[in-house]
Enzyme design. Sequence first.
Site, PDB file in Angstrom:
ATOM      1  N   TYR A 154      47.162   9.247 -85.806  1.00  0.00           N
ATOM      2  CA  TYR A 154      46.397  11.122 -85.907  1.00  0.00           C
ATOM      3  C   TYR A 154      44.659  11.332 -86.169  1.00  0.00           C
ATOM      4  O   TYR A 154      43.806  11.223 -86.064  1.00  0.00           O
ATOM      5  CB  TYR A 154      47.215  11.880 -87.328  1.00  0.00           C
ATOM      6  CG  TYR A 154      47.872  12.542 -86.325  1.00  0.00           C
ATOM      7  CD1 TYR A 154      48.962  11.661 -85.923  1.00  0.00           C
ATOM      8  CD2 TYR A 154      48.614  14.253 -86.701  1.00  0.00           C
ATOM      9  CE1 TYR A 154      50.133  12.837 -85.116  1.00  0.00           C
ATOM     10  CE2 TYR A 154      49.322  14.396 -85.699  1.00  0.00           C
ATOM     11  CZ  TYR A 154      50.355  13.297 -84.907  1.00  0.00           C
ATOM     12  OH  TYR A 154      51.134  14.836 -84.338  1.00  0.00           O
ATOM     13  N   LYS A 156      58.492   0.920 -86.194  1.00  0.00           N
ATOM     14  CA  LYS A 156      57.903  -0.001 -85.226  1.00  0.00           C
ATOM     15  C   LYS A 156      57.654  -1.537 -85.530  1.00  0.00           C
ATOM     16  O   LYS A 156      56.351  -1.773 -85.122  1.00  0.00           O
ATOM     17  CB  LYS A 156      57.704   0.497 -83.982  1.00  0.00           C
ATOM     18  CG  LYS A 156      56.943   0.102 -82.647  1.00  0.00           C
ATOM     19  CD  LYS A 156      59.291   0.545 -82.242  1.00  0.00           C
ATOM     20  CE  LYS A 156      58.994  -0.479 -80.536  1.00  0.00           C
ATOM     21  NZ  LYS A 156      60.387  -0.004 -79.638  1.00  0.00           N
ATOM     22  N   ASP A 170      56.047  13.385 -86.933  1.00  0.00           N
ATOM     23  CA  ASP A 170      55.545  14.363 -86.048  1.00  0.00           C
ATOM     24  C   ASP A 170      56.990  14.780 -84.994  1.00  0.00           C
ATOM     25  O   ASP A 170      57.243  15.557 -84.716  1.00  0.00           O
ATOM     26  CB  ASP A 170      54.590  14.125 -84.798  1.00  0.00           C
ATOM     27  CG  ASP A 170      54.301  15.613 -84.352  1.00  0.00           C
ATOM     28  OD1 ASP A 170      54.592  16.816 -84.650  1.00  0.00           O
ATOM     29  OD2 ASP A 170      53.820  15.125 -83.179  1.00  0.00           O
ATOM     30  N   ASP A 204      62.534   4.026 -82.337  1.00  0.00           N
ATOM     31  CA  ASP A 204      63.641   3.813 -80.888  1.00  0.00           C
ATOM     32  C   ASP A 204      65.000   4.175 -81.127  1.00  0.00           C
ATOM     33  O   ASP A 204      65.803   5.554 -80.876  1.00  0.00           O
ATOM     34  CB  ASP A 204      63.467   2.857 -79.396  1.00  0.00           C
ATOM     35  CG  ASP A 204      63.574   1.755 -80.149  1.00  0.00           C
ATOM     36  OD1 ASP A 204      63.780   1.383 -81.954  1.00  0.00           O
ATOM     37  OD2 ASP A 204      63.423   0.367 -79.864  1.00  0.00           O
ATOM     38  N   ASP A 220      60.431  17.459 -85.093  1.00  0.00           N
ATOM     39  CA  ASP A 220      61.203  18.017 -83.868  1.00  0.00           C
ATOM     40  C   ASP A 220      62.798  17.605 -83.628  1.00  0.00           C
ATOM     41  O   ASP A 220      63.326  19.458 -83.057  1.00  0.00           O
ATOM     42  CB  ASP A 220      59.681  18.739 -82.744  1.00  0.00           C
ATOM     43  CG  ASP A 220      58.932  18.973 -82.508  1.00  0.00           C
ATOM     44  OD1 ASP A 220      58.702  19.163 -83.796  1.00  0.00           O
ATOM     45  OD2 ASP A 220      58.418  19.813 -81.556  1.00  0.00           O
TER      46      ASP A 220
END
Length: 354
Positions: A138, A189, A245, A221, A249
Amino acid sequence: MKIAVLPGDGIGPEITEQAVRVLRALSREGLRIEMETAPVGGAAVDATGDPLPESTLKVAQAADAILFGSVGGPKYDSLPRAQRPEQGLLRLRKHFDLYANLRPAIVYPELAHASTLKTEVVAGLDLLILRELTGDIYFGQPRGVRTTESGEREGFDTMRYTEREIRRIAHTAFRAARKRSLRVCSVDKANVLETTQFWRDVVTEVHREYEDVALSHMYVDNAAMQLIRNPKQFDVIVTGNMFGDILSDEASMLTGSIGMLPSASLNESSYGLYEPIHGSAPDIAGKDIANPLATILSAAMLLRYSLDQEEAATRIEQAVRKVLAQGFRTADIAEAGKRTVGTTEMGEAVIAAL
Ligand code: IPM
Ligand code: MG
């Protein structure tokens, strides 16, 4: 105690208004708070050309916490990046060093049916996503679009985390777990990305100071899959800015509606920005149908974490539970046989329940 109220765009003003009314109801009963409103995002672009004008930053600096609505809208999508509404929010996060983003996902018993997942998978869920908020891809530099030596254009961003940034969010995660079920799952990851292998190593080092807390690691994942397969396996999930982020959601849908999830973004001195995790929903703005509960619950978090008013915070949360039990529903959580109410009426119901 001072609160800066930044309603923003889209449904932001309507939902923030209900949270402000709830706070005013508490202040009539003796809670000593002052509120000052200032524009941010597209509203501030319209007024001043800047999504975070100096005057708004001053209001925020003079306050103990920020109550934030939402920013963004199609009208601003073609502006240069520096003038996009989202920059108002990202700059506030960076300016106040709001590195710890708490996104609790709680399934209220009355809303378990509202999830698209089977009720038994989500009933009783109480999960905390702790998202690092001031680092990662970001904010990493360099970034941009450039022309390579062969004359081809390429876009690029930089994923990076310093040791200090990882350490402090790891400490926050382990301390949060001590107030909950003593379990932290760190999501990365590490099988592909150097930055997140480093993240995993540093989190593991910090964990040595918290032997009473169980630490596990999961690739992002797999975490995305496990969150809908068996979300109750998680207690605290700690992860970087971008994975957080996305996963938050996803987690919101476990609770039935993204309109239910509050959040707190805190710095090292408990200054905080409090906002619903949903966006500005331009399609339903101005219609008095948006769910104000995520913002009202954000106001509760504000009282708890920045103003140290645990009792007032709990009162708001219990009032929200009560209106749900009484059958009040906004359109996003509507249910046959229950009363569907608008934004204002839901706010009024919460105040009555207080
Ligand atoms: C969020 C939002 C923001 C983010 C946007 C509005 C910049 O999606 O708070 O999750 O990406 O952090
Ligand atoms: Mg988001």
